[in-house]
Design an enzyme around this catalytic site. Structure first.
Site, short mmCIF file in Angstrom:
data_model
loop_
_atom_site.label_atom_id
_atom_site.label_comp_id
_atom_site.label_asym_id
_atom_site.label_seq_id
_atom_site.Cartn_x
_atom_site.Cartn_y
_atom_site.Cartn_z
N CYS A 1 -1.73 2.50 8.53
CA CYS A 1 -1.98 2.71 9.96
C CYS A 1 -0.67 2.99 10.67
O CYS A 1 0.37 2.43 10.33
CB CYS A 1 -2.62 1.46 10.58
N LYS B 1 -2.41 -2.51 1.11
CA LYS B 1 -2.72 -1.18 0.58
C LYS B 1 -1.64 -0.22 1.06
O LYS B 1 -1.41 -0.09 2.26
CB LYS B 1 -4.09 -0.72 1.06
N GLY C 1 -8.21 10.11 -6.43
CA GLY C 1 -8.82 11.22 -7.18
C GLY C 1 -9.69 10.83 -8.35
O GLY C 1 -10.01 11.68 -9.19
N GLY D 1 -12.94 6.62 -4.29
CA GLY D 1 -13.01 6.97 -2.88
C GLY D 1 -13.87 8.20 -2.63
O GLY D 1 -15.10 8.13 -2.62
#
Ligand SMILES: Cc1cc2nc3c(=O)[nH]c(=O)nc-3n(C[C@H](O)[C@H](O)[C@H](O)COP(=O)(O)OP(=O)(O)OC[C@H]3O[C@@H](n4cnc5c(N)ncnc54)[C@H](O)[C@@H]3O)c2cc1C
Ligand SMILES: Cc1cc2nc3c(=O)[nH]c(=O)nc-3n(C[C@H](O)[C@H](O)[C@H](O)COP(=O)(O)OP(=O)(O)OC[C@H]3O[C@@H](n4cnc5c(N)ncnc54)[C@H](O)[C@@H]3O)c2cc1C
Ligand SMILES: Cc1cc2nc3c(=O)[nH]c(=O)nc-3n(C[C@H](O)[C@H](O)[C@H](O)COP(=O)(O)O)c2cc1C
Ligand SMILES: Cc1cc2nc3c(=O)[nH]c(=O)nc-3n(C[C@H](O)[C@H](O)[C@H](O)COP(=O)(O)O)c2cc1C
Ligand code: FES
Ligand code: FES
Lengths: 307, 283, 307, 283
Positions: A130, A165, A244, A265
């Site tokens: 973020c 993360k 990926g 994801g």
């Protein structure tokens, strides 16, 4: 004995295949397409202190073997999460990790504090990609010091898993990971999206509303593998590999470079059953290779020089 | 009022055989798919999200699924159809598929049109490929014995499809083409203005699908005339079922929407015409 | 007036489409497949002070829409370059830029000094993605200070163009570019390859001999565009855009985000005429858009908010 | 001695029509391509580098071209052929192509076999798809009126191709299969050992193509017997014509090679058997 069982800190997970934050909603939306109880863990869309409406259209653009996104952390806010989303998730038989977002370290603390009061959460994944308002929009995990301070402050608040993360948009991600480890992180997960962009050559406009956005999908897998490899060599806590992953073969690559678990994801958008398929594929692979457990795969990369 | 979310607990993920894939108008194709579960449940205005590669293909591109309105459904025979046009990689991929190709499909998805029981005067307004959801909607209206008119717009007669199909359900058809090669020369929205004059606003209902600028026009015409209208929007979608948040639609100012965007795939694709803003939504 | 003509410092180039270092050999190998005089410039394979045999097999692995390489700067060394390669290149009607590699700043100096004595070279592209032995293998352009010092020392040696070529494997590439600009670089080119890897899940070996290698091709284009955009906003010298360019549409994207010229790399392996095709495509695009020159395209990205 | 580089000034880039693409043995296909310029110039052992997508396709994968030995050439009719087997995305792409598909091809590439004028006893040793370059080589030997023997190895008779083709050029054929379903049960290199016993080493010459381990065995057998041998290697290639430096082949210790690697695409694919090291070279 379940060969796919893994441990992060003292906690057990039925298998090492998780679904990544922001790519599986809050579980409910995919519940009638995918078998939630087959997931190693479900990681929620990032939750902030307040609801956020996110960015205007366009938020997505498909590139060659990749996806650009600028969702802008649209989320319901921690209070409605607790009231509207948590009960459903708790009712599922799936290990739950809540991904926490903030513009300031205070906001991360506020969210975690609010969640501490509620059962059914194994841990917190801290979205340190973020933009940090105090650092002129630099991502939290683009600076080792910021990562260390933020991790330390969250660590003080909880006995649950704390999993920073990390952004890949740095010179040496292993240094950031070490900073997190030194302040008590139970694991680190990476990679979050690469910074990328695309342009419409007829309108001369950016393809997504924020000009640059998050790049994900098969195209980033080689970068993710290199970052996970670099990090797994540098830290002693588990590394959760992301980037990926579409099938069990991709997952095996991540385990071989040192990942203890993986997250799926973008592939969830195409097939919400991807994680379950990977779990089955891993099982067969272990059998075929005569391996007793996923641990025998982890870090198994053969690097002796040849030729 | 804000559109409400219809629970999508009935969606599923299916491997569906292509039964036919024919060019029905210039550059426009109708693909029939064997999908009994979807055929049995799909409501007018709902869509399916299709993996355009054959289900057993390992080709990566196109990466994402592509959404298509359900055009027709045959519950008994267990098939649905989609109407599509080649505009890029995903639709080009569809053009590759011979009969019996198996495609992986998620559906039915989204919130469809709200059908009136009141025997109101109904107009279906379609521009270009916006005709796609009209046959299934016409069939539903026909079942409810409500009579209705379809206003069909296209660039030229060669790209017009649906006339016969819609007449089967007793629809009155009025046509507009940009070049006047069929029906009225001009915009389908001009036909709508005439139609509205002929009817009592309170007892009228409009359902529309087509390009954003056309939907915007439909919305302003109808709100000016106080006619209740629903529009089906097309926006880029990442997942089609609510997990990516990639399909925001702006609520119109003043519309109570808890300060958030609508998601086209959950709250739509059908919206009350005056609930949303009509910014261009194609990427 | 040729609408594709561009200038870097005081030097003119017939068009802004160059071929990237290491992807067009020394020109000779492709001479009977491609029309060298159609190139905006030819950039040689990196030249070092001594011949280098490079890395053992395997050096290449094709990934999804990308390529991993570990050539290891195999090159003939500056002396044989001058004797065996330069005469041919000089005989061509193509602007020539020599790419210089080194393990120390001294080596860059040695190569440039040797080349200064010879005609027919417009400038030097400095491959600052080389591992710096003094910095424990960190790439030269992973540190702004190192980039500044190295640029300054080469600048002192020559009046020819000095073009540092930057690695994308950093937190803020624009800071590195600024360091180069402040020490007299005439332009910067980016991106060099991203660090990436892939693993053979049957043999458990890395797919290329160096474990991690350089990632290039269409898959990296969104990252390259974002880095070029970030850099073009930050510096006042020309930015040469590189990364995943296969066709004129890709090139237009780079110009719109601020590139003054582009380089074609991996695509040359598939079609050595790619650059020439891009030149033709750009010409038609300018006409269709009614633009008098490529300058009217540069930085034309429309970023005003919408919706 | 070190193999010398043959100038490749005669290579070109051509769009070539597929004339035929048939399965000639189990899983093995022969593709004929209209390529008059290549057909006129190609030497035995040279290869072509093929963009496996149709020339007008915008599919990105496979990204790189794929190299294939020229198998046959017909200068008059202006075609060449390649023998291929489906092992991955590139060759799978080839299997998609109907007749008249146009493929973009670079060739002829690389350094071929050095033909002897001396009327030496010649053996061609092929393992598996290593038979690919043998027909064009056999044709050249036939033209020079040198008699020769072909030793063909395959896993099983079903995967054997080339017998009739090679006999047309007066070749004596000896066959070995792993399962004994045709000819000698065992390795083709065992046939080579017998053949060498039958001939005078100084007046013998061996040309070989096949998997690296087989070539290594051929090299050691021949050098032990002091028979001059040339081998055609297959290694991963990025460009096929010398600009990527992605195809290194290690010189054997002691071979004068200016301390550099050979490049398979320029210095090879044909090498003197004792000039190189036989590490596995497939990725
Ligand atoms: C709910 C819904 C229902 C739809 N129903 C139909 C239908 O019945 N028939 C049909 O042909 N198409 C329909 N569409 C649009 C269809 O999804 C797109 O045409 C398709 O995704 C294009 O994919 P592509 O890869 O071929 O082209 P892309 O390369 O993805 O796009 C090619 C061009 O089409 C535009 N485009 C892409 N996606 C969309 C989109 N979703 N809406 C509008 N423009 C787009 C792009 O801006 C680009 O200019 C629908 C879309 C949605 C969201
Ligand atoms: C000079 C030369 C001549 C060749 N001649 C022929 C020929 O006549 N007929 C033929 O069928 N093949 C030939 N090959 C091999 C052929 O190029 C490969 O089979 C092809 O590139 C595989 O591509 P793919 O995408 O189908 O498989 P990939 O996915 O690229 O590879 C699939 C499998 O094949 C292996 N492989 C890939 N490339 C090669 C290679 N170059 N050599 C050996 N193994 C490889 C990989 O390790 C992998 O296990 C030749 C190669 C070279 C360098
Ligand atoms: C549409 C979208 C939304 C995302 N939202 C979040 C998020 O809210 N929080 C977060 O930590 N990561 C988010 N991510 C990043 C993913 O969790 C993941 O790290 C990244 O996409 C790389 O994995 P992949 O290549 O498998 O998608 C998002 C990714 C996408 C594509
Ligand atoms: C096989 C290969 C060899 C390369 N060698 C060099 C080199 O010697 N020096 C250099 O500065 N860059 C080298 N590069 C990087 C390219 O010049 C280019 O920066 C990079 O590949 C990104 O562009 P692309 O995606 O168009 O290939 C090489 C790239 C490849 C693929
Ligand atoms: S398309 Fe993914 S949330 Fe709507
Ligand atoms: S394949 Fe590119 S140099 Fe040999």
């Amino acid at each position: 004995m379940n060969p796919l069982r893994i441990k992060i800190a003292r906690l057990e997970f039925p298998n090492p295949v998780f679904v990544a934050s922001g790519t599986f909603g809050y579980g409910q939306e995919a519940a009638d397409l995918a078998n939630l109880s087959a997931l190693g863990a479900l990681i929620t869309k990032s939750i902030g202190a307040q609801p956020r409406r996110g960015n205007p259209h366009p938020r997505l653009f498909e590139t060659t073997a990749g996806l650009l996104n600028s969702i802008g952390l649209q989320n319901v806010g921690v209070q409605s999460f607790i009231q509207e989303k948590l009960p459903f998730l708790r009712a599922q038989r799936v290990p739950l990790i809540v991904n926490v977002a903030g513009r300031t370290i205070d906001e991360y603390e506020e969210v975690v504090t609010a969640l501490e009061a509620h059962e059914g959460i194994l841990g917190y994944e801290l979205n340190f990609s973020c933009p940090n308002v105090k650092e002129g929009g630099l991502e939290f995990s683009q600076k080792a010091e910021v990562t260390a301070v933020a991790t330390a402050r969250i660590r003080k608040l909880t006995k649950r898993l704390v999993i920073p993360k990390l952004t890949p948009n740095v010179t040496r991600v292993s240094e950031i990971a070490r900073a997190a480890e030194s302040e008590g992180a139970d694991a680190v997960s990476l990679i979050n999206t690469l910074t990328g962009m695309a342009v419409d050559i007829e309108t001369w406009r950016p393809r997504i509303n924020t000009i640059v956005g998050g790049y994900s999908g098969p195209a980033i897998k080689p970068v993710a593998l290199a970052k996970v490899y670099e990090t797994a060599k540098a830290v002693n806590i588990p590394v959760i590999g992301i980037g990926g992953i579409r099938n069990w073969q991709d997952a095996v690559e991540f385990f071989l470079v040192g990942a203890s678990a993986v997250q799926v994801g973008t592939a969830n958008f195409v097939d919400p059953r991807t994680a379950e398929k990977i779990v089955n594929g891993l099982q067969e692979y272990l059998e075929r290779k005569g391996l007793a457990s996923i641990d025998e795969l982890r870090g198994g990369l053969r690097v002796e020089k040849r030729g | 009022m804000a559109s409400k979310i219809v629970p999508t607990q009935t969606k599923g993920l299916y491997d569906c055989r292509v039964l036919s894939n024919d060019e029905v108008a210039r550059g426009i194709f109708l693909m029939r798919l064997h999908a009994p579960e979807i055929a049995a449940r799909v409501q007018p205005g709902q869509f399916v999200n299709i993996k355009t590669q054959p289900h057993d293909s390992d080709e990566i591109a196109p990466l994402l699924r592509r959404p298509f309105s359900v055009c027709q459904t045959d519950r008994n025979a267990g098939w649905i159809s989609i109407l599509w046009k080649n505009v890029g990689p995903g639709t080009r991929m569809l053009s590759r598929h011979p009969i019996d190709t198996v495609l992986n499909i998620i559906g039915p998805l989204g919130k469809g049109f709200e059908l009136t029981d009141e025997n109101a005067a109904v107009a279906l307004v379609a521009g270009g490929l916006g005709v796609a959801p009209m046959p299934i909607l016409a069939a539903a209206l026909h079942e409810r014995r409500s009579s209705f008119t379809v206003l069909l717009g296209a660039r030229t007669s060669a790209e017009l499809w649906g006339k016969e199909e819609l007449q089967r359900f007793g629809a009155q058809i009025r046509i507009a083409t940009d070049d006047g090669s069929a029906g009225h020369r001009g915009f389908v929205t001009e036909l709508l203005q005439n139609w509205i004059k002929e009817h009592d606003p309170i007892a009228s209902r409009v359902y529309s699908c087509g390009p954003m600028p056309m939907l915007e026009r439909v919305a302003s015409i109808c709100s000016a005339a106080k006619v209740r209208a629903e529009v089906a929007v097309e926006t880029v979608m990442g997942c089609g079922f609510g997990i990516c948040m990639g399909c925001p639609i702006q609520p119109r100012e003043g519309v109570e929407q808890f300060g958030r965007y609508y998601l086209a795939c959950l709250d739509g694709p059908v919206f009350c015409a005056d609930d949303i803003r009509y910014e261009s939504t194609s990427h």
